[in-house]
Design a protein around this motif. Sequence first.
Motif, PDB file in Angstrom:
ATOM      1  N   ILE A  90       0.873  -1.172   0.000  1.00  0.00           N
ATOM      2  CA  ILE A  90       0.000   0.000   0.000  1.00  0.00           C
ATOM      3  C   ILE A  90       0.910   1.222   0.000  1.00  0.00           C
ATOM      4  O   ILE A  90       1.650   1.457   0.955  1.00  0.00           O
ATOM      5  N   THR A  91       0.907   1.984  -1.085  1.00  0.00           N
ATOM      6  CA  THR A  91       1.868   3.081  -1.202  1.00  0.00           C
ATOM      7  C   THR A  91       1.302   4.217  -2.036  1.00  0.00           C
ATOM      8  O   THR A  91       0.446   4.009  -2.904  1.00  0.00           O
ATOM      9  N   ALA A  92       1.801   5.428  -1.747  1.00  0.00           N
ATOM     10  CA  ALA A  92       1.416   6.600  -2.528  1.00  0.00           C
ATOM     11  C   ALA A  92       2.218   6.715  -3.816  1.00  0.00           C
ATOM     12  O   ALA A  92       1.897   7.541  -4.667  1.00  0.00           O
ATOM     13  N   ALA A  93       3.267   5.907  -3.953  1.00  0.00           N
ATOM     14  CA  ALA A  93       4.073   5.927  -5.182  1.00  0.00           C
ATOM     15  C   ALA A  93       3.291   5.233  -6.297  1.00  0.00           C
ATOM     16  O   ALA A  93       2.979   4.047  -6.207  1.00  0.00           O
ATOM     17  N   ALA A  94       2.966   5.986  -7.319  1.00  0.00           N
ATOM     18  CA  ALA A  94       2.146   5.450  -8.408  1.00  0.00           C
ATOM     19  C   ALA A  94       2.798   4.237  -9.056  1.00  0.00           C
ATOM     20  O   ALA A  94       4.001   4.201  -9.279  1.00  0.00           O
ATOM     21  N   THR A 120       3.413  -2.409   3.986  1.00  0.00           N
ATOM     22  CA  THR A 120       3.472  -3.650   3.212  1.00  0.00           C
ATOM     23  C   THR A 120       3.046  -4.812   4.101  1.00  0.00           C
ATOM     24  O   THR A 120       3.505  -4.933   5.239  1.00  0.00           O
ATOM     25  N   PHE A 121       2.171  -5.638   3.563  1.00  0.00           N
ATOM     26  CA  PHE A 121       1.646  -6.813   4.255  1.00  0.00           C
ATOM     27  C   PHE A 121       2.353  -8.047   3.701  1.00  0.00           C
ATOM     28  O   PHE A 121       2.291  -8.327   2.502  1.00  0.00           O
ATOM     29  N   TYR A 122       3.053  -8.798   4.589  1.00  0.00           N
ATOM     30  CA  TYR A 122       3.779 -10.007   4.195  1.00  0.00           C
ATOM     31  C   TYR A 122       3.035 -11.234   4.731  1.00  0.00           C
ATOM     32  O   TYR A 122       2.508 -11.210   5.849  1.00  0.00           O
ATOM     33  N   PHE A 123       3.056 -12.316   3.959  1.00  0.00           N
ATOM     34  CA  PHE A 123       2.347 -13.523   4.377  1.00  0.00           C
ATOM     35  C   PHE A 123       2.775 -14.694   3.504  1.00  0.00           C
ATOM     36  O   PHE A 123       3.452 -14.529   2.486  1.00  0.00           O
ATOM     37  N   SER A 124       2.362 -15.876   3.903  1.00  0.00           N
ATOM     38  CA  SER A 124       2.558 -17.083   3.105  1.00  0.00           C
ATOM     39  C   SER A 124       1.253 -17.871   3.110  1.00  0.00           C
ATOM     40  O   SER A 124       0.484 -17.812   4.084  1.00  0.00           O
ATOM     41  N   LEU A 125       1.004 -18.614   2.044  1.00  0.00           N
ATOM     42  CA  LEU A 125      -0.173 -19.471   1.967  1.00  0.00           C
ATOM     43  C   LEU A 125       0.115 -20.769   2.720  1.00  0.00           C
ATOM     44  O   LEU A 125       1.186 -21.355   2.580  1.00  0.00           O
ATOM     45  N   ASN A 126      -0.842 -21.204   3.525  1.00  0.00           N
ATOM     46  CA  ASN A 126      -0.697 -22.457   4.269  1.00  0.00           C
ATOM     47  C   ASN A 126      -0.677 -23.622   3.286  1.00  0.00           C
ATOM     48  O   ASN A 126      -1.628 -23.837   2.538  1.00  0.00           O
ATOM     49  N   LEU A 127       0.426 -24.402   3.282  1.00  0.00           N
ATOM     50  CA  LEU A 127       0.601 -25.463   2.287  1.00  0.00           C
ATOM     51  C   LEU A 127       0.132 -26.828   2.786  1.00  0.00           C
ATOM     52  O   LEU A 127       0.306 -27.824   2.076  1.00  0.00           O
ATOM     53  N   ASN A 212       7.069   9.915  18.430  1.00  0.00           N
ATOM     54  CA  ASN A 212       6.291   9.538  17.238  1.00  0.00           C
ATOM     55  C   ASN A 212       6.679   8.146  16.757  1.00  0.00           C
ATOM     56  O   ASN A 212       5.817   7.306  16.467  1.00  0.00           O
ATOM     57  N   ASN A 213       7.975   7.898  16.654  1.00  0.00           N
ATOM     58  CA  ASN A 213       8.448   6.595  16.196  1.00  0.00           C
ATOM     59  C   ASN A 213       8.009   5.482  17.133  1.00  0.00           C
ATOM     60  O   ASN A 213       7.663   4.379  16.700  1.00  0.00           O
ATOM     61  N   SER A 214       8.018   5.773  18.430  1.00  0.00           N
ATOM     62  CA  SER A 214       7.575   4.776  19.401  1.00  0.00           C
ATOM     63  C   SER A 214       6.093   4.458  19.226  1.00  0.00           C
ATOM     64  O   SER A 214       5.688   3.293  19.297  1.00  0.00           O
ATOM     65  N   ASN A 215       5.288   5.487  18.980  1.00  0.00           N
ATOM     66  CA  ASN A 215       3.854   5.270  18.773  1.00  0.00           C
ATOM     67  C   ASN A 215       3.585   4.491  17.491  1.00  0.00           C
ATOM     68  O   ASN A 215       2.698   3.622  17.453  1.00  0.00           O
ATOM     69  N   ILE A 216       4.339   4.802  16.451  1.00  0.00           N
ATOM     70  CA  ILE A 216       4.172   4.064  15.195  1.00  0.00           C
ATOM     71  C   ILE A 216       4.541   2.600  15.388  1.00  0.00           C
ATOM     72  O   ILE A 216       3.877   1.694  14.867  1.00  0.00           O
ATOM     73  N   ALA A 217       5.605   2.347  16.165  1.00  0.00           N
ATOM     74  CA  ALA A 217       5.991   0.961  16.454  1.00  0.00           C
ATOM     75  C   ALA A 217       4.897   0.248  17.246  1.00  0.00           C
ATOM     76  O   ALA A 217       4.639  -0.945  17.026  1.00  0.00           O
ATOM     77  N   ASN A 246       4.370  -4.200   7.927  1.00  0.00           N
ATOM     78  CA  ASN A 246       5.349  -3.137   8.154  1.00  0.00           C
ATOM     79  C   ASN A 246       4.705  -1.789   7.828  1.00  0.00           C
ATOM     80  O   ASN A 246       4.344  -1.540   6.665  1.00  0.00           O
ATOM     81  N   LEU A 247       4.544  -0.961   8.844  1.00  0.00           N
ATOM     82  CA  LEU A 247       3.988   0.372   8.638  1.00  0.00           C
ATOM     83  C   LEU A 247       5.131   1.285   8.183  1.00  0.00           C
ATOM     84  O   LEU A 247       6.043   1.580   8.950  1.00  0.00           O
ATOM     85  N   VAL A 248       5.077   1.710   6.935  1.00  0.00           N
ATOM     86  CA  VAL A 248       6.196   2.428   6.331  1.00  0.00           C
ATOM     87  C   VAL A 248       6.134   3.926   6.596  1.00  0.00           C
ATOM     88  O   VAL A 248       7.121   4.550   6.977  1.00  0.00           O
ATOM     89  N   ARG A 249       4.949   4.516   6.441  1.00  0.00           N
ATOM     90  CA  ARG A 249       4.876   5.976   6.552  1.00  0.00           C
ATOM     91  C   ARG A 249       3.455   6.417   6.864  1.00  0.00           C
ATOM     92  O   ARG A 249       2.492   5.769   6.467  1.00  0.00           O
ATOM     93  N   ILE A 250       3.364   7.524   7.643  1.00  0.00           N
ATOM     94  CA  ILE A 250       2.079   8.166   7.906  1.00  0.00           C
ATOM     95  C   ILE A 250       2.166   9.582   7.367  1.00  0.00           C
ATOM     96  O   ILE A 250       3.083  10.340   7.707  1.00  0.00           O
TER      97      ILE A 250
END
Length: 335
Positions: A90-94, A120-127, A212-217, A246-250
Amino acid sequence: MKLSVSRRSPRFYAILAAALAGLITALSLFSSFIDAWDRTDAGEIAVVRHGGWFGDRNIRSIIDPSSSLRWTGMWGVVHKYPAQQRFYTITAAANRGDRPGVDVVDTPSSDGVQMGIEGTFYFSLNLDHKVISDFDNRFGTRTFTGADGKARHAYDGDQGWSTFLDQIIRPVIDNDLREQIGDFRCADLVSSCALVQNNPNAQNQGTPANANNSNIAKIQDAINQSLEADLKATLGDDFLVNVRFNLVRITLPNDVQDAVNKAQAAYAQVSEAQARVAQAQADAAANAARQKGYEACPACAQIDIMKAIPPNVTTFAPGAGFAVTPGTPTTKPSS
């Protein structure tokens, strides 16, 4: 004279038609036999279903990643899914996210400021074979409509998989972000937000950057704790594992950010004016101290005056019959 035209019997044409039909059938069977073999690459897992006109549509088998050629059955249907770690951005970069163009999650803070969330959301499919079979039963047997209006299955390549994530997974991510962001004020996450809120001391009361960084974490940790459980509740099983966000930016909305920029410029001008006032006060204090010293030592004032004479001045006459002319070398007349 009459020409004789040989005529073939209807039986001949019937035999010819039967031979052609048999050839076509044989070629079809041969092609189906060839297609009844399949294998998977290292990054995919396959769910094989029965096919054909008279066969059912139940799951026949599961083909694990990096397999050799496997028999999938005549007219079998193979659904291939990603077996490696995947991500959803999920990003504002086109054109860098999973949705075309600019894409951020807009959600209000506890004090009502709309904030843009990127991550960015990371995951794996349950195999696990049973789990992947259930996944195919639930989501492989339906289509999902993409941003371009086309309907795709989740197993229809990267586009199909992204469309599935966009329709099924993205709402869960958005909901978790809204719940977590709603517990914080705007200034708790973006310190410059304090500059445009109704606070006369905003310049000095913004949340420090390390806070701010602590709250984002904290938000990121809370999302990671709740997201996997929310996905299970939404999807119906642990279809996705090793979930991490991973929360990249607000960011602030454009109009709010413009207001922040103007406020920062105004505060810079105020600081500059305060610096000029402080300099003027310091100069006045220095002049007063200097004048007091001259009153105690009049000769010191004259000495400072002499030191202040520019080197290009040849005569200095402050008045009262007093004049100073730098001496010039004299030469004796020749005899």
